[in-house]
Design a protein around this motif. Structure first.
Motif, short mmCIF file in Angstrom:
data_model
loop_
_atom_site.label_atom_id
_atom_site.label_comp_id
_atom_site.label_asym_id
_atom_site.label_seq_id
_atom_site.Cartn_x
_atom_site.Cartn_y
_atom_site.Cartn_z
N ALA A 33 -76.58 5.88 -83.08
CA ALA A 33 -77.06 4.60 -82.56
C ALA A 33 -75.95 3.79 -81.90
O ALA A 33 -76.18 2.67 -81.46
N ILE A 34 -74.75 4.33 -81.82
CA ILE A 34 -73.62 3.61 -81.23
C ILE A 34 -73.34 4.17 -79.84
O ILE A 34 -73.28 5.38 -79.64
N ILE A 35 -73.20 3.26 -78.88
CA ILE A 35 -72.86 3.64 -77.51
C ILE A 35 -71.44 3.15 -77.23
O ILE A 35 -71.11 2.00 -77.49
N ILE A 36 -70.61 4.03 -76.70
CA ILE A 36 -69.23 3.67 -76.36
C ILE A 36 -69.08 3.82 -74.85
O ILE A 36 -69.33 4.88 -74.30
N ARG A 37 -68.68 2.72 -74.21
CA ARG A 37 -68.50 2.71 -72.76
C ARG A 37 -67.06 2.32 -72.44
O ARG A 37 -66.58 1.31 -72.94
N PRO A 38 -66.41 3.08 -71.59
CA PRO A 38 -65.07 2.66 -71.16
C PRO A 38 -65.17 1.52 -70.16
O PRO A 38 -66.15 1.41 -69.43
N SER A 39 -64.14 0.69 -70.12
CA SER A 39 -64.14 -0.42 -69.17
C SER A 39 -62.81 -0.49 -68.43
O SER A 39 -62.22 -1.53 -68.31
N PHE A 40 -62.35 0.65 -67.96
CA PHE A 40 -61.09 0.67 -67.24
C PHE A 40 -61.13 1.76 -66.18
O PHE A 40 -61.97 2.63 -66.19
N GLY A 41 -60.17 1.71 -65.27
CA GLY A 41 -59.99 2.72 -64.25
C GLY A 41 -58.50 2.78 -63.93
O GLY A 41 -57.68 2.23 -64.66
N PHE A 42 -58.15 3.40 -62.81
CA PHE A 42 -56.73 3.49 -62.47
C PHE A 42 -56.14 2.14 -62.12
O PHE A 42 -54.96 1.92 -62.26
N LEU A 90 -50.82 4.64 -72.96
CA LEU A 90 -52.09 5.02 -72.34
C LEU A 90 -53.18 5.19 -73.39
O LEU A 90 -54.30 4.70 -73.24
N ILE A 91 -52.86 5.85 -74.50
CA ILE A 91 -53.84 6.07 -75.58
C ILE A 91 -54.27 4.74 -76.19
O ILE A 91 -55.46 4.47 -76.36
N PHE A 92 -53.31 3.87 -76.51
CA PHE A 92 -53.65 2.57 -77.08
C PHE A 92 -54.43 1.71 -76.10
O PHE A 92 -55.36 1.00 -76.47
N GLY A 93 -54.08 1.78 -74.83
CA GLY A 93 -54.81 1.02 -73.82
C GLY A 93 -56.24 1.49 -73.65
O GLY A 93 -57.16 0.68 -73.51
N VAL A 94 -56.46 2.80 -73.69
CA VAL A 94 -57.81 3.34 -73.57
C VAL A 94 -58.65 2.91 -74.78
O VAL A 94 -59.79 2.47 -74.63
N ILE A 95 -58.09 3.02 -75.97
CA ILE A 95 -58.83 2.64 -77.18
C ILE A 95 -59.13 1.15 -77.17
O ILE A 95 -60.22 0.72 -77.55
N ALA A 96 -58.18 0.33 -76.72
CA ALA A 96 -58.38 -1.12 -76.72
C ALA A 96 -59.42 -1.56 -75.70
O ALA A 96 -60.00 -2.64 -75.85
N ASN A 97 -59.68 -0.76 -74.69
CA ASN A 97 -60.62 -1.15 -73.64
C ASN A 97 -61.98 -0.47 -73.75
O ASN A 97 -62.70 -0.37 -72.77
N LEU A 98 -62.33 -0.01 -74.93
CA LEU A 98 -63.66 0.57 -75.13
C LEU A 98 -64.64 -0.52 -75.54
O LEU A 98 -64.31 -1.40 -76.33
N ASN A 99 -65.86 -0.45 -75.02
CA ASN A 99 -66.93 -1.33 -75.44
C ASN A 99 -67.83 -0.56 -76.38
O ASN A 99 -68.40 0.46 -76.00
N VAL A 100 -67.98 -1.04 -77.61
CA VAL A 100 -68.81 -0.39 -78.62
C VAL A 100 -70.06 -1.23 -78.81
O VAL A 100 -69.97 -2.42 -79.11
N GLN A 101 -71.24 -0.63 -78.63
CA GLN A 101 -72.51 -1.34 -78.76
C GLN A 101 -73.49 -0.50 -79.55
O GLN A 101 -73.42 0.73 -79.54
N LEU A 102 -74.42 -1.18 -80.23
CA LEU A 102 -75.52 -0.49 -80.88
C LEU A 102 -76.68 -0.38 -79.90
O LEU A 102 -76.90 -1.27 -79.08
N VAL A 103 -77.43 0.71 -79.97
CA VAL A 103 -78.61 0.85 -79.13
C VAL A 103 -79.69 -0.10 -79.63
O VAL A 103 -79.65 -0.57 -80.76
N ARG A 104 -80.66 -0.36 -78.80
CA ARG A 104 -81.77 -1.23 -79.19
C ARG A 104 -82.62 -0.49 -80.22
O ARG A 104 -83.04 0.64 -79.99
N MET A 105 -82.81 -1.12 -81.37
CA MET A 105 -83.61 -0.52 -82.43
C MET A 105 -84.34 -1.62 -83.18
O MET A 105 -83.96 -2.78 -83.11
N SER A 106 -85.37 -1.21 -83.90
CA SER A 106 -86.13 -2.19 -84.67
C SER A 106 -85.39 -2.48 -85.98
O SER A 106 -84.49 -1.74 -86.39
N ALA A 107 -85.80 -3.56 -86.64
CA ALA A 107 -85.21 -3.90 -87.94
C ALA A 107 -85.49 -2.80 -88.95
O ALA A 107 -84.65 -2.49 -89.80
#
Length: 132
Positions: A33-42, A90-107
């Motif tokens: 249920a967790i979505i991880i999206r990167p938020s960086f580029g070159f 580079l590794i620390f920067g990539v980890i620090a710039n990840l967006n972690v979200q939960l998918v839409r789900m019911s209670a």
């Protein structure tokens, strides 16, 4: 010889297996249920150093110099430090710039996941206690 299960108690093996299955299932459902999206580029900002944004491309410049120094002379400690520090940044920067979200789900879905995960951990830990 007395037949004992997990934790030295008679019913410990059943609680251990049920708790392990519940914990594994709840953990699997939670991770699904967790979505991880990167938020960086070159040209994306990895982190800031002294108020100046450090981008991925800036981190790769000392890496290239370090690798070149290593290929020229493998015993050059400055090349190893440059390459290692660049990869670490580079590794620390990539980890620090990840967006972690939960998918839409019911209670209900969330309650089922949490009951499986937390209940499984409770049963698992109870089975490991030494009972008379």
């Amino acid at each position: 010889m007395v037949n004992r299960g997990a934790g030295g108690n008679k019913g410990g093996l059943g609680s251990f297996l049920i708790g392990l299955v519940m914990m594994t299932g709840g953990g699997y459902l939670l991770l699904q249920a967790i979505i991880i999206r990167p938020s960086f580029g070159f040209s994306g900002r990895l982190f800031a150093m002294g108020g100046v944004p450090v981008t991925t491309g800036m981190v790769l410049i000392p890496f290239m110099f370090g690798v070149g120094m290593i290929f020229y002379n493998a015993r050059n400690w400055l090349g190893w430090i440059l390459a290692g520090a660049s990869v670490t940044a580079l590794i620390f920067g990539v980890i620090a710039n990840l967006n972690v979200q939960l998918v839409r789900m019911s209670a209900f879905d969330l309650f089922v996941i949490l009951i499986l995960l937390i209940g499984g951990i409770g049963l698992f830990l109870r089975s490991l206690r030494n009972m008379p």
